[in-house]
Scaffold this motif. Structure first.
Motif, PDB file in Angstrom:
ATOM      1  N   UNK A  56       0.848  -1.203   0.000  1.00 39.75           N
ATOM      2  CA  UNK A  56       0.000   0.000   0.000  1.00 39.75           C
ATOM      3  C   UNK A  56       0.883   1.252   0.000  1.00 39.75           C
ATOM      4  N   UNK A  57       1.928   1.225   0.797  1.00 38.91           N
ATOM      5  CA  UNK A  57       2.842   2.370   0.842  1.00 38.91           C
ATOM      6  C   UNK A  57       3.498   2.583  -0.523  1.00 38.91           C
ATOM      7  N   UNK A  58       3.891   1.483  -1.159  1.00 37.38           N
ATOM      8  CA  UNK A  58       4.510   1.590  -2.491  1.00 37.38           C
ATOM      9  C   UNK A  58       3.545   2.206  -3.495  1.00 37.38           C
ATOM     10  N   UNK A  59       2.275   1.818  -3.403  1.00 33.44           N
ATOM     11  CA  UNK A  59       1.292   2.393  -4.322  1.00 33.44           C
ATOM     12  C   UNK A  59       1.138   3.890  -4.069  1.00 33.44           C
ATOM     13  N   UNK A  60       1.142   4.283  -2.820  1.00 34.75           N
ATOM     14  CA  UNK A  60       1.018   5.710  -2.498  1.00 34.75           C
ATOM     15  C   UNK A  60       2.195   6.516  -3.045  1.00 34.75           C
ATOM     16  N   UNK A  61       3.406   6.005  -2.858  1.00 33.53           N
ATOM     17  CA  UNK A  61       4.565   6.809  -3.289  1.00 33.53           C
ATOM     18  C   UNK A  61       4.781   6.761  -4.805  1.00 33.53           C
ATOM     19  N   UNK A  62       4.220   5.729  -5.466  1.00 30.34           N
ATOM     20  CA  UNK A  62       4.436   5.636  -6.916  1.00 30.34           C
ATOM     21  C   UNK A  62       3.513   6.556  -7.707  1.00 30.34           C
ATOM     22  N   UNK A  63       2.438   7.018  -7.098  1.00 33.50           N
ATOM     23  CA  UNK A  63       1.527   7.931  -7.798  1.00 33.50           C
ATOM     24  C   UNK A  63       1.491   9.266  -7.077  1.00 33.50           C
ATOM     25  N   UNK A  64       0.437  10.024  -7.353  1.00 36.69           N
ATOM     26  CA  UNK A  64       0.229  11.279  -6.628  1.00 36.69           C
ATOM     27  C   UNK A  64      -1.166  11.206  -6.014  1.00 36.69           C
ATOM     28  N   UNK A  65      -1.221  10.690  -4.814  1.00 31.23           N
ATOM     29  CA  UNK A  65      -2.514  10.478  -4.153  1.00 31.23           C
ATOM     30  C   UNK A  65      -2.693  11.516  -3.048  1.00 31.23           C
ATOM     31  N   UNK A  66      -3.471  12.533  -3.340  1.00 31.72           N
ATOM     32  CA  UNK A  66      -3.714  13.581  -2.338  1.00 31.72           C
ATOM     33  C   UNK A  66      -5.158  13.443  -1.866  1.00 31.72           C
ATOM     34  N   UNK A  67      -5.348  12.578  -0.875  1.00 29.28           N
ATOM     35  CA  UNK A  67      -6.710  12.190  -0.477  1.00 29.28           C
ATOM     36  C   UNK A  67      -7.661  13.364  -0.204  1.00 29.28           C
TER      37      UNK A  67
END
Ligand code: SF4
Length: 235
Positions: free
Chosen positions: A88-99
């Motif tokens: 999950x952390x890898x997915x967050x850092x690989x994109x630009x997720x600004x919740x």
């Protein structure tokens, strides 16, 4: 005569039909195995690896593994939950997720999993990739910054002839999910809504429409992901 087989998940005796995929068999027994790329009704791919479990001691993806008599499965263990958190952390850092700025906040499965696994600051550096917001389609906006490349849209959003509206372009770090321009020109509003719903994150949005429900009343605002399965053990 019942053709149910018996197996164990984290020491709990479970029953299901022989050959049913483990994610679904676990659900029948009130056990949640987290997934992201899996979607009810679609052929499982096992690509996100979030549903990784140990089956008789060996690592396997639960969405693609059929259950058999006597299997012993480990699911909710510190080791496996740490692997899930790491993905999950890898997915967050690989994109630009600004919740806070995302229309899918509260309905987003990635965000809900991050809460479930108590992600704080990811242990990996943010890549902040340069990705586009493609607003050139008549019915939808494709926000590439949020796409986790799960392929749910490619596998699930098809026309009456079985052709996919979406497809992969490029490879590796340059991978993108794009839509077929000709088909998109004829996409109905219903199909666009279906596409928005099948996307686990906020990467497909119906144009000219914000999310219908106010923040605070959305699916995962009040009930954590997986709780609907865990609350109903023999549903
Ligand atoms: S657009 Fe959504 S459903 Fe399609 S691959 Fe990206 S994250 Fe998955």
């Amino acid at each position: 005569m019942s053709n149910k087989i018996k197996f164990e998940i984290d020491g709990k005796e479970c029953q299901s039909e022989e050959g049913k995929y483990l994610v679904d068999a676990a659900k029948e027994n009130g056990i949640y195995i987290p997934t992201l790329c899996n979607y009810e009704g679609l052929k499982p791919k096992g690509s996100c690896r979030i549903c990784t479990v140990r089956i008789n001691g060996r690592l396997a993806t639960a969405c693609t593994s059929p259950v058999h008599e006597g299997m012993k499965i480990e699911n909710n263990t510190p080791e496996l939950n740490e692997v899930r958190k790491e993905i999950i952390e890898l997915l967050f850092v690989s994109g630009n997720h600004f919740c806070p700025a995302c229309e899918k906040s509260g309905n987003c499965e990635l965000q809900a999993l991050a809460y479930r696994f108590q992600m704080m600051a990811p242990r990996f550096p943010f890549a902040f990739p340069q990705k586009e917001v493609d607003a050139s389609y008549p019915r939808i906006i494709k926000e590439q910054n949020r796409c986790i490349l799960c392929k749910r849209c490619i596998r699930g959003i098809k026309d009456e002839r079985g052709r996919s509206y979406f497809a992969f372009r490029n490879r590796g770090r340059r991978s993108l999910v794009v839509a077929d321009r000709k088909m998109m020109a004829e996409m109905s509003l219903e199909k666009a809504k279906e596409a928005m719903a099948i996307c686990p994150v906020g990467s497909i949005l119906v144009r000219e429409k914000g999310w219908d429900e106010p923040i605070g009343t959305r699916k995962y605002d009040n009930a954590p992901i997986g709780s609907e399965i865990e609350k109903h053990p023999n549903a």
